[in-house]
Design an enzyme around this catalytic site. Structure first.
Site, PDB file in Angstrom:
ATOM      1  N   THR A   1       0.873  -1.194   0.000  1.00  0.00           N
ATOM      2  CA  THR A   1       0.000   0.000   0.000  1.00  0.00           C
ATOM      3  C   THR A   1       0.901   1.233   0.000  1.00  0.00           C
ATOM      4  O   THR A   1       2.018   1.185   0.517  1.00  0.00           O
ATOM      5  CB  THR A   1      -0.891  -0.045   1.262  1.00  0.00           C
ATOM      6  OG1 THR A   1      -1.868  -1.064   1.073  1.00  0.00           O
ATOM      7  CG2 THR A   1      -1.584   1.282   1.542  1.00  0.00           C
TER       8      THR A   1
ATOM      9  N   ARG B   1     -14.779  -5.776  -0.062  1.00  0.00           N
ATOM     10  CA  ARG B   1     -14.172  -5.369   1.223  1.00  0.00           C
ATOM     11  C   ARG B   1     -13.573  -3.967   1.099  1.00  0.00           C
ATOM     12  O   ARG B   1     -12.959  -3.628   0.103  1.00  0.00           O
ATOM     13  CB  ARG B   1     -13.060  -6.331   1.623  1.00  0.00           C
ATOM     14  CG  ARG B   1     -12.220  -5.805   2.796  1.00  0.00           C
ATOM     15  CD  ARG B   1     -10.960  -6.610   3.042  1.00  0.00           C
ATOM     16  NE  ARG B   1     -10.170  -6.044   4.135  1.00  0.00           N
ATOM     17  CZ  ARG B   1      -9.197  -5.154   3.970  1.00  0.00           C
ATOM     18  NH1 ARG B   1      -8.859  -4.723   2.769  1.00  0.00           N
ATOM     19  NH2 ARG B   1      -8.533  -4.689   5.014  1.00  0.00           N
ATOM     20  N   VAL B   2     -13.742  -3.184   2.126  1.00  0.00           N
ATOM     21  CA  VAL B   2     -13.089  -1.879   2.204  1.00  0.00           C
ATOM     22  C   VAL B   2     -12.279  -1.846   3.492  1.00  0.00           C
ATOM     23  O   VAL B   2     -12.814  -2.117   4.568  1.00  0.00           O
ATOM     24  CB  VAL B   2     -14.133  -0.738   2.188  1.00  0.00           C
ATOM     25  CG1 VAL B   2     -13.460   0.610   2.376  1.00  0.00           C
ATOM     26  CG2 VAL B   2     -14.918  -0.761   0.880  1.00  0.00           C
TER      27      VAL B   2
ATOM     28  N   GLY C   1      -1.320  -1.405   6.833  1.00  0.00           N
ATOM     29  CA  GLY C   1      -1.332  -2.613   7.655  1.00  0.00           C
ATOM     30  C   GLY C   1      -2.704  -3.242   7.597  1.00  0.00           C
ATOM     31  O   GLY C   1      -3.476  -2.985   6.673  1.00  0.00           O
TER      32      GLY C   1
ATOM     33  N   GLY D   1      -6.160  -3.480   7.737  1.00  0.00           N
ATOM     34  CA  GLY D   1      -7.107  -2.374   7.741  1.00  0.00           C
ATOM     35  C   GLY D   1      -8.161  -2.437   8.819  1.00  0.00           C
ATOM     36  O   GLY D   1      -8.495  -1.415   9.436  1.00  0.00           O
TER      37      GLY D   1
HETATM   38  N1  ASP Z   1      -4.427  -1.169   4.993  1.00  0.00           N
HETATM   39  C1  ASP Z   1      -4.697  -1.829   3.760  1.00  0.00           C
HETATM   40  C2  ASP Z   1      -6.029  -2.545   3.854  1.00  0.00           C
HETATM   41  O1  ASP Z   1      -6.335  -3.112   4.873  1.00  0.00           O
HETATM   42  C3  ASP Z   1      -3.649  -2.810   3.359  1.00  0.00           C
HETATM   43  C4  ASP Z   1      -2.208  -2.424   3.586  1.00  0.00           C
HETATM   44  O2  ASP Z   1      -1.903  -1.345   4.097  1.00  0.00           O
HETATM   45  O3  ASP Z   1      -1.331  -3.223   3.232  1.00  0.00           O
HETATM   46  O4  ASP Z   1      -6.755  -2.580   2.892  1.00  0.00           O
END
Ligand code: ASP
Length: 289
Positions: free
Chosen positions: A160, A188-189, A211, A213
């Protein structure tokens, strides 16, 4: 006048072989993002435009989990989300589950002028198209690399992208963009397009998180950091407290934050989080642990 600073991250995740094998590509991409944002600042543009420029550069780099090359949902499709926030007036914009917009962060930034904060799905793509933002066929976001990772269940989280900036006028801004978690259920969000969870900016701090989410949403992570700093907690301590809170919600990850004095903190609880810092007149500093 304050001395500007721009910080970017390329996602919190495991330390996989690819990070080592393709180190120079990652390095170049982070430097490119810092230079894109730095150019915007040198041209007299504001922090919000600098974070957009930096994140767009990372969305276009296929090894990051954003834009082209993003991670795949359980059925092999790509769904993208992004957000942007301007600290001076707390204007916020976000899009979720977009499938056609080449640079979701540009759509999020376009939402700053709208009465709504977050648009999702086809209507978010249609909004972006109406704003003149480049549209692509959904299949063009899917890379062979991500197909392989999905089919081998490669431990592929991370990647990300996000940016935070303090500009020369003392304005702060933050932006985050993602394809979500590998193999996620369609629709999914996570936290990245959720203002106050994955992204936050006010007059004192600008934050971009990465991370797991769900944990960042449940911790109210990015907003919590702003509140702690507003109540006098030092930046490093506040950032660590937020990651502790995220851990209590069952997640790990990282964040980047800059404050109104130009101090930065870039902590993470995962094995790795590629990141970089740009200050005018200095070579960009990039770390890929
Ligand atoms: N935070 C993002 C999510 O959960 C994924 C990530 O940061 O790697 O969609």
């Amino acid at each position: 006048m304050t001395s500007p600073v721009l910080v970017v991250h390329g996602g919190a995740g495991g330390h996989n072989d690819e990070l080592t094998e393709r180190l120079s590509e990652y390095r170049e991409a982070l430097v490119g993002a810092l230079e894109a944002g730095g150019r915007a600042l040198r041209d007299g543009r504001e922090a919000i435009e600098a974070v957009q420029a930096a994140v767009m550069a990372m969305e276009d780099f296929p090894l990051f989990n954003a834009g082209h090359g993003a991670t795949l949902c359980d059925d092999g499709e790509v769904e993208l989300s992004a957000s942007a926030m301007r600290g001076s007036d707390r204007a916020a914009g976000a899009v979720a589950v977009v499938r056609r917009t080449r640079n979701p962060v540009a759509a999020a930034a376009a939402m700053l002028d709208e009465p709504e904060v977050l648009l999702a799905g086809d209507r978010a793509d249609a909004f972006a198209a109406a704003r003149g933002l480049e549209q692509r066929d959904p299949s063009e976001f899917v890379t062979e690399r991500q197909r392989r990772r999905l089919s081998t269940r490669h431990a592929g989280d991370g990647g990300t992208v996000g940016a935070v900036c303090l500009d020369g006028r003392g304005l702060l801004a933050a932006a985050t963009s993602t394809g979500g978690l590998q193999g996620q259920r369609r629709g999914r969000v996570g936290d990245s397009p959720v203002i106050g969870a994955g992204t936050w900016a006010d007059r004192q701090v600008a934050v971009s998180c990465t991370g797991k989410g769900e944990a960042f949403v449940r911790a109210g992570a990015a907003r919590l950091l702003g509140a702690l700093v507003a109540h006098g907690v030092g930046l490093e301590n506040a950032a660590r407290t937020v990651l502790d809170e995220v851990a209590q919600c069952g997640g790990e990850g990282g964040l980047i934050v800059v404050d109104a004095r130009g101090q930065v903190a870039l902590p993470f609880s995962t094995e790795a989080m590629p990141r970089g810092v740009w200050r005018p007149g200095e070579p960009p500093v990039v770390e890929i642990p």
